[in-house]
Enzyme design. Structure first.
Site, PDB file in Angstrom:
ATOM      1  N   ASP A 194       0.830  -1.272  -0.165  1.00 20.68           N
ATOM      2  CA  ASP A 194      -0.074  -0.095   0.142  1.00 20.68           C
ATOM      3  C   ASP A 194       0.919   1.248  -0.009  1.00 20.68           C
ATOM      4  O   ASP A 194       1.647   1.460   0.879  1.00 20.68           O
ATOM      5  CB  ASP A 194      -0.843   0.125   1.394  1.00 20.68           C
TER       6      ASP A 194
ATOM      7  N   TYR B 132       3.002  10.056  -0.668  1.00 20.25           N
ATOM      8  CA  TYR B 132       3.824   9.410   0.173  1.00 20.25           C
ATOM      9  C   TYR B 132       5.423   9.573  -0.538  1.00 20.25           C
ATOM     10  O   TYR B 132       6.340   9.445   0.300  1.00 20.25           O
ATOM     11  CB  TYR B 132       3.805   7.982   0.551  1.00 20.25           C
TER      12      TYR B 132
ATOM     13  N   HIS C 123      -7.730   9.690  -2.067  1.00 15.23           N
ATOM     14  CA  HIS C 123      -6.967   9.210  -0.834  1.00 15.23           C
ATOM     15  C   HIS C 123      -7.986   9.860   0.485  1.00 15.23           C
ATOM     16  O   HIS C 123      -7.827   9.541   1.668  1.00 15.23           O
ATOM     17  CB  HIS C 123      -5.739   9.941  -0.892  1.00 15.23           C
TER      18      HIS C 123
ATOM     19  N   LYS D 287      -2.707   5.777  -4.537  1.00  7.12           N
ATOM     20  CA  LYS D 287      -3.988   6.833  -3.946  1.00  7.12           C
ATOM     21  C   LYS D 287      -3.731   8.002  -4.650  1.00  7.12           C
ATOM     22  O   LYS D 287      -2.485   8.432  -5.145  1.00  7.12           O
ATOM     23  CB  LYS D 287      -4.091   6.996  -2.607  1.00  7.12           C
TER      24      LYS D 287
END
Ligand code: NAD
Length: 284
Positions: free
Chosen positions: A46, A51, A116, A76
């Protein structure tokens, strides 16, 4: 090595119930962490555009040498790519953001693509969700879903004819078990995925009630919490960059919590979140 059960999503796709999360893992550390996870047996990873480690995640996947089709990869859509969520530019922005994620990951499809965060003050998701439906239809995202949506936000997507999100990834751990939202998901065929499943590994793993259950089974509190998620029908994606913990968090089969153990884990619930309340957040 553990055999992790799968959840069948509402479009028939099987998703491993335990995955590996890489939030707050720097891009240059992500490849090693992801490779270690895959070598330890994880088959679900994930990540997210925000990120900023999709490049390292993709590299880790390739370095592990497991065929891509044996892996379940989630990323996401971040909100800043879609300033106008309801206009046609919203749809185009989603498709551009999606292509950029694929490029960074070095793959030509993802298994799951999520919105997200909701934007509760910006109304419906019309053209955003239309783009997700297109990605699902052409197979570049094998399944599509959302993250951090509550019932009101999910309601925007559950209208006549719209694709029902396969997954809603939300904060969920024994302190904050999300029972009502889980019941809502069950009613609508949405799978529940837990982020921060270990409560970010702070006070939660030191709870005496968990230590007792862990001692009874000769396991660690983290393994007990992850076992609780699995037996609750929830998908969990714990994160660690420490190889021994990455392995520990995968060894969650071969024992069973009984009703008393499940109740002991549930007894620590406080109803308090660690993260922000998504219903009050405007990310722009
Ligand atoms: P987590 O509950 O997985 O906790 C991770 C932390 O717990 C680690 O950094 C480490 O300090 C500790 N830990 C891990 N294994 C341990 C062990 N065996 N024993 C003791 N301590 C241990 O928290 P998380 O990283 O916030 O969440 C997991 C994943 O969920 C993220 O990496 C990300 O992929 C996803 N996530 C998604 C959202 C979202 O908005 N969709 C938000 C947060 C996290």
């Amino acid at each position: 090595m553990s055999t992790i059960p799968s959840i069948t999503l509402n479009n028939g796709l099987a998703m491993p119930q335990l995955g590996f999360g890489v939030w707050q893992v720097a891009d240059d550390e992500a490849a090693t962490a992801v490779r270690t996870a895959i070598e330890s047996g994880y088959r679900s990873i994930d990540t997210a555009a925000v990120y900023e480690n999709e490049v390292g995640t993709g590299r880790g996947i390739r370095e592990a040498g497991v065929p891509r089709e044996e892996l379940f990869l989630t990323t996401k859509l971040w909100n800043s790519g879609t300033k106008d969520w309801s206009g046609t530019s919203g749809r185009d922005a989603v498709l551009r953001e999606f292509d950029a994620s694929l490029e960074r990951l070095g793959t030509d499809y993802v298994d799951l693509y999520l919105i997200h965060w909701p934007r509760p003050m910006h109304g419906s998701y019309g053209n955003i969700w239309q783009a997700f439906e297109e990605l699902a239809a052409d197979g570049r995202a094998k399944a599509v879903g959302v993250s951090n949506f509550g019932p009101a936000e999910l309601g925007h997507l559950l209208g006549a004819g719209s694709l029902v999100p396969a997954v809603n990834q939300v904060e969920l751990h024994p302190y904050f078990p999300q029972q009502e939202l889980r019941a809502f998901h069950a009613e609508h065929g949405v799978a529940t995925e837990a982020w921060s499943p270990l409560g970010q590994g702070k006070e939660l793993l030191g709870e005496p009630a968990l230590a007792k259950v862990a001692a009874k089974h000769g396991r660690t509190p983290a393994q007990v919490v992850l076992r609780w998620h699995l037996q609750s029908g929830v998908i969990a994606i714990p994160k660690s960059v420490t190889p021994s913990r990455i392995r520990e968090n995968f060894e969650v089969t071969g024992f069973e919590l009984d009703a008393e153990d499940m109740a002991a884990v549930a007894s620590v619930a406080t109803g308090r979140r660690i993260g922000p309340d998504p219903t009050g957040f405007d990310w722009n």
